[in-house]
Design a protein around this motif. Sequence first.
Motif, PDB file in Angstrom:
ATOM      1  N   PRO A  36      -1.702 -12.098  14.872  1.00  0.00           N
ATOM      2  CA  PRO A  36      -2.987 -11.620  14.985  1.00  0.00           C
ATOM      3  C   PRO A  36      -3.477 -10.223  14.434  1.00  0.00           C
ATOM      4  O   PRO A  36      -4.627 -10.071  13.936  1.00  0.00           O
ATOM      5  N   PHE A  37      -2.717  -9.204  14.399  1.00  0.00           N
ATOM      6  CA  PHE A  37      -3.169  -7.777  13.868  1.00  0.00           C
ATOM      7  C   PHE A  37      -2.390  -7.247  12.601  1.00  0.00           C
ATOM      8  O   PHE A  37      -2.791  -6.344  11.765  1.00  0.00           O
ATOM      9  N   PHE A  38      -1.326  -7.960  12.549  1.00  0.00           N
ATOM     10  CA  PHE A  38      -0.598  -7.426  11.448  1.00  0.00           C
ATOM     11  C   PHE A  38      -0.743  -7.553   9.910  1.00  0.00           C
ATOM     12  O   PHE A  38      -0.644  -6.646   9.116  1.00  0.00           O
ATOM     13  N   PRO A  39      -1.679  -8.516   9.560  1.00  0.00           N
ATOM     14  CA  PRO A  39      -2.133  -8.607   8.250  1.00  0.00           C
ATOM     15  C   PRO A  39      -3.007  -7.495   7.942  1.00  0.00           C
ATOM     16  O   PRO A  39      -3.498  -7.595   6.660  1.00  0.00           O
ATOM     17  N   TYR A  40      -3.891  -6.952   8.973  1.00  0.00           N
ATOM     18  CA  TYR A  40      -4.913  -5.929   8.397  1.00  0.00           C
ATOM     19  C   TYR A  40      -4.412  -5.002   7.777  1.00  0.00           C
ATOM     20  O   TYR A  40      -4.856  -4.293   6.701  1.00  0.00           O
ATOM     21  N   PHE A  41      -3.252  -4.393   8.133  1.00  0.00           N
ATOM     22  CA  PHE A  41      -2.393  -3.260   7.619  1.00  0.00           C
ATOM     23  C   PHE A  41      -2.082  -3.750   6.098  1.00  0.00           C
ATOM     24  O   PHE A  41      -2.192  -3.016   5.091  1.00  0.00           O
ATOM     25  N   LEU A  42      -1.425  -4.976   6.005  1.00  0.00           N
ATOM     26  CA  LEU A  42      -0.834  -5.485   4.858  1.00  0.00           C
ATOM     27  C   LEU A  42      -2.016  -5.480   3.831  1.00  0.00           C
ATOM     28  O   LEU A  42      -1.860  -5.228   2.540  1.00  0.00           O
ATOM     29  N   GLY A  43      -3.269  -6.097   4.236  1.00  0.00           N
ATOM     30  CA  GLY A  43      -4.375  -6.186   3.390  1.00  0.00           C
ATOM     31  C   GLY A  43      -5.042  -5.077   2.902  1.00  0.00           C
ATOM     32  O   GLY A  43      -5.282  -5.003   1.530  1.00  0.00           O
ATOM     33  N   ILE A  44      -5.299  -4.068   3.824  1.00  0.00           N
ATOM     34  CA  ILE A  44      -5.884  -2.894   3.459  1.00  0.00           C
ATOM     35  C   ILE A  44      -4.912  -2.127   2.424  1.00  0.00           C
ATOM     36  O   ILE A  44      -5.219  -1.391   1.413  1.00  0.00           O
ATOM     37  N   LEU A  45      -3.612  -2.062   2.586  1.00  0.00           N
ATOM     38  CA  LEU A  45      -2.702  -1.495   1.871  1.00  0.00           C
ATOM     39  C   LEU A  45      -2.443  -2.222   0.481  1.00  0.00           C
ATOM     40  O   LEU A  45      -2.583  -1.521  -0.550  1.00  0.00           O
ATOM     41  N   ALA A  46      -2.549  -3.564   0.262  1.00  0.00           N
ATOM     42  CA  ALA A  46      -2.708  -3.978  -0.825  1.00  0.00           C
ATOM     43  C   ALA A  46      -3.846  -3.949  -1.662  1.00  0.00           C
ATOM     44  O   ALA A  46      -4.022  -3.784  -3.027  1.00  0.00           O
TER      45      ALA A  46
END
Length: 90
Positions: A36-46
């Motif tokens: 649910p919420f984990f990929p937001y941080f990864l996408g923004i950092l990428a």
Amino acid sequence: MDNESQTIIVKRDESNGLAIAGMVLGIIGVIFNIIPFFPYFLGILAIVFGLIGLNKTVGKGIAIASFILGVLTLGFKVLFWIGIFGLSNL
């Protein structure tokens, strides 16, 4: 015999560490998009690492790939939530 000393200079190739880190985060974000919420941080950092990596002279292709993977991660996440809310209205 002459005892002349020689200095050998070894030049290392430069790398774009931020772009590589961003690409790895983007790949992980795309793979773990179901969480649910984990990929937001990864996408923004990428995306951020990709944009910073574009300012360097080496590794521009990896920086572009990092940016694209970050955008895909966030795009897939938006589509995921649209699908979840769309199915809940059935």
